[in-house]
Design an enzyme around this catalytic site. Structure first.
Site, short mmCIF file in Angstrom:
data_model
loop_
_atom_site.label_atom_id
_atom_site.label_comp_id
_atom_site.label_asym_id
_atom_site.label_seq_id
_atom_site.Cartn_x
_atom_site.Cartn_y
_atom_site.Cartn_z
N ASP A 115 9.40 14.16 26.44
CA ASP A 115 9.85 13.23 25.41
C ASP A 115 11.35 13.50 25.22
OD1 ASP A 115 9.54 11.30 23.32
OD2 ASP A 115 9.74 12.95 21.89
N ASP A 127 7.33 17.37 20.73
CA ASP A 127 7.57 18.23 19.58
C ASP A 127 6.28 18.66 18.89
OD1 ASP A 127 6.72 16.08 18.07
OD2 ASP A 127 8.71 15.50 17.40
N ASP A 177 3.74 13.57 18.71
CA ASP A 177 3.33 13.22 20.07
C ASP A 177 1.87 13.55 20.38
OD1 ASP A 177 5.97 12.39 20.65
OD2 ASP A 177 6.56 14.46 20.99
#
Length: 645
Positions: free
Chosen positions: A338, A535, A539
């Site tokens: 991400d 994180d 997510d």
């Protein structure tokens, strides 16, 4: 084996049994080999041999009974059968006939197997050393401020909301937030980071870490089972207790191995009798087969390596949920990061304001800050920070579009801020503003488009800088043969610019939070085995969808998320370390299983007498060899503790 909360600690139930058996077995061996004329020799050997079987052998008989009741005979059955056969034959010759006595074989068999078990326990205890150190980190007392006075109280009496004083050299008693003062805090035992971390007012601290410099006042946030340290310990305990698929395979083999070995032992006994050998010799050969074939090493191959590997990972600030995660790590071929907060610092800053309507930069900022005031998005925070000190307009009819932007009435005017998607949703044409946006994005900047009364009036360009170790981490993953992707809500141009800077070749752009898991699923549908790095808070769907979810961060919320691996320190190089250590651990498991299977395969025919008369294995020698095989597997696993990045 003594356990504290599931952790192997000093001491073992096998140690006293082994010492007792050893003391009784030495005279059995001496009398059997050298004192043939000793008065009442057979009775003395019977008494000593019986003591060894009753005291030392009881765990094996108990284990045999339980495994047979489950319908899954294990190595205990082979030990019990081997010792009982030699013992009962000797008892018969002591009281009912005249013949050879093999009390020494039965006693030495039990003693050597106990030695192996004792050494295994000692090794497991060493493997859990890092977890015990974590348990010992918690200080016993805390200095609490109550009614304006400082009092020393036991740590277990602390409650959320209490204020504690921590001086240089003292351990922080509980998870909390610094409310005054600053300090350098040593978090090495929790995060693996050797350099003390500077902490100031508003920063969080972890219970058990050491205040190296400066006096701080901390508000307690979490205690007991809710603390980060307690969650780490619980996490690793549960992980060590889980069985990996490869371990289930070993159990499957062992369960079917035992009946096969018993059959081979019976066949060995019958064949040697048929070849004219006496019953004592034939029995010894059969007992040797039972003993040498014990699949102890096979049973230890996986749990020993997993226990050491998970303990080593915990030392490095890496929490791995169990053996099944390690197996998935071995098969990985793709890693997806991400972007915001993972590859980048997660705190964008405004670097350029574009006025397209002649209103002036200050007016653009005022309108934008008014709209963003109701949002918690990092881009909104950057705009608000830049507009600090400027007055805002009245905002009405606020409406947020997740992953796109915001609309509302600002001082009576219809206004909106966000990306192209929200502009399209609201029917606002980009027109000539598209060229300006393209230029900014080609420079790696994220653009928030500002519109009022149906027209684009300005743009705010921001940069979320990559983390310092992002490029090195990507290079490390590529060296491991992994394909690296980036996943971001930014558009194609920004994604391309960021990837170019970090060294990532492939990316997913303009992905909304709800579409992250779909992107992972798409890669999996192409046959890829995927790890997703996020994180750990926002997510969760992607972490769950991925074959291996890797959550970065030290918040306790992380442990509740779906990640299979949690990095306690916010360090991207930890992703590389976790994958390398996972692969190294699986390599040790394969080495152990190969050795165990090869050892059993070679040992059985030798014990059965294939090389007779040139080479034979008495039961006690077979027991020693079998025990050393188990110890060698554990010792090979312990080499993981020397692993260095």
């Amino acid at each position: 084996m003594v356990r504290e909360g599931g952790i192997v600690t000093k001491g073992s139930s096998f140690r006293p049994r082994f010492l007792f058996s050893l003391v009784a077995t030495v005279p059995v061996f001496v009398i059997s080999m050298f004192l043939m004329e000793l008065p009442y020799r057979a009775i003395v050997l019977f008494l000593l041999g019986t003591a060894v079987l009753v005291v030392g052998g009881s765990p094996f008989y108990t284990g045999s009974y339980k495994s047979l009741r489950r319908g899954a005979p294990d190595m205990n059955v082979l030990v019990a059968l081997g010792a009982s056969a030699a013992y009962l034959y000797s008892v018969y010759n002591t009281f009912f006939a005249v013949g050879d006595l093999y009390y020494d074989a039965a006693a030495m068999l039990i003693t050597f197997v106990l030695l192996g078990r004792y050494l295994e326990d000692a090794a497991k205890s060493r493997a859990s050393l890092s977890i015990r150190k974590l348990m010992e980190l918690q200080p016993k007392y805390a200095s609490v401020i109550k009614e304006g006075e400082e009092r020393k109280v036991p740590v277990e009496d602390l409650a959320p909301g209490d204020e504690v004083v921590v001086r240089p050299g003292e351990a922080i008693p509980a998870d909390g937030t610094i409310i005054s003062g600053s300090a350098a805090v040593d978090e090495s035992m929790v995060t693996g980071e050797s350099v003390p971390v500077d902490k100031a007012e508003g920063d969080t601290v972890i219970g058990g870490t050491i205040n190296k410099t400066g006096m701080i006042r901390v508000r307690v946030d979490r205690v007991g089972r809710d603390s980060f340290l307690a969650q780490i310990i619980s996490f690793v305990e549960e992980a060590q207790a889980r069985k990996a698929p490869i371990q289930r395979f070993a159990d499957y083999v062992a369960a079917r191995f035992v009946p096969a070995v018993v059959s081979v032992a019976l066949l060995t006994f019958v064949v040697w009798l048929f070849m004219g050998k006496e019953i004592g010799f034939s029995l010894l050969m059969a007992v040797s087969v039972l003993v040498i074939a014990c699949p102890c090493a096979l049973g230890l191959a996986t749990p020993a390596a997993i226990m050491v590997g998970l303990g080593k990972a915990a030392e490095m600030g890496i929490l791995i949920k169990g053996g099944e995660v390690l197996e998935a790590v071995r098969k990985l071929d793709t890693v997806v990061f991400d972007k915001t907060g993972t590859l980048t610092v997660g705190k964008p800053s405004v670097v350029e304001i574009v006025d397209l309507a002649g209103l002036g930069e200050e007016e653009i900022l005022k309108i934008a800050a008014t709209l963003e005031g109701g949002s918690e998005h990092p881009l909104a925070a950057a705009v608000i920070e830049r507009a600090a000190g400027l007055p805002r307009y009245e905002l009405k009819e606020f409406e947020a579009f997740p992953g796109e932007g915001i609309r509302g009435k600002v001082d009576g005017r219809e206004a909106a801020i966000g990306n192209r998607k929200v502009m399209g949703r609201l029917g606002i044409a980009m027109g000539e503003a598209e060229e300006v946006a393209a230029r900014l994005e080609s420079e790696g900047k994220t653009v928030s488009i500002l519109a009022a009364d149906g027209k684009v009036i300005g743009m705010i360009a921001m940069i979320d800088k990559p983390k310092p170790d992002a490029k090195e981490a990507v290079e490390g993953l590529k060296k491991e043969g992994l394909e690296v992707y980036m996943l971001t809500g930014d558009n194609e141009r920004v994604a391309k610019a960021i990837c170019r800077e970090i060294g990532i070749g492939k990316y997913f752009a303009e992905v909304s939070p709800g579409e992250k898991a779909q992107a992972i699923s798409k890669l999996q549908s192409e046959g890829k085995v995927v790890a997703f790095v996020g994180d750990g808070i926002n997510d969760a769907p992607a972490l769950t969808q991925a074959d291996v979810g890797i959550a970065i961060g030290s918040g306790t919320e992380i442990a509740k998320e779906a990640g299979g691996i949690i990095l306690a320190r916010e360090d991207l190089l930890g992703v590389v370390s976790a994958i390398r250590l996972g692969r190294k651990t699986m390599s040790k498991i394969r080495q152990n299983m190969l050795w165990a299977l090869a050892y059993n395969s070679a040992g059985i025919p030798i014990a059965a007498g294939v090389l007779y008369p040139y080479l034979t294995l008495r039961p006690e020698i077979a027991a020693l060899a079998m025990s050393l095989s188990s110890v060698s597997v554990v010792s090979n696993s312990l080499l993981l503790k020397r692993y260095r990045e």
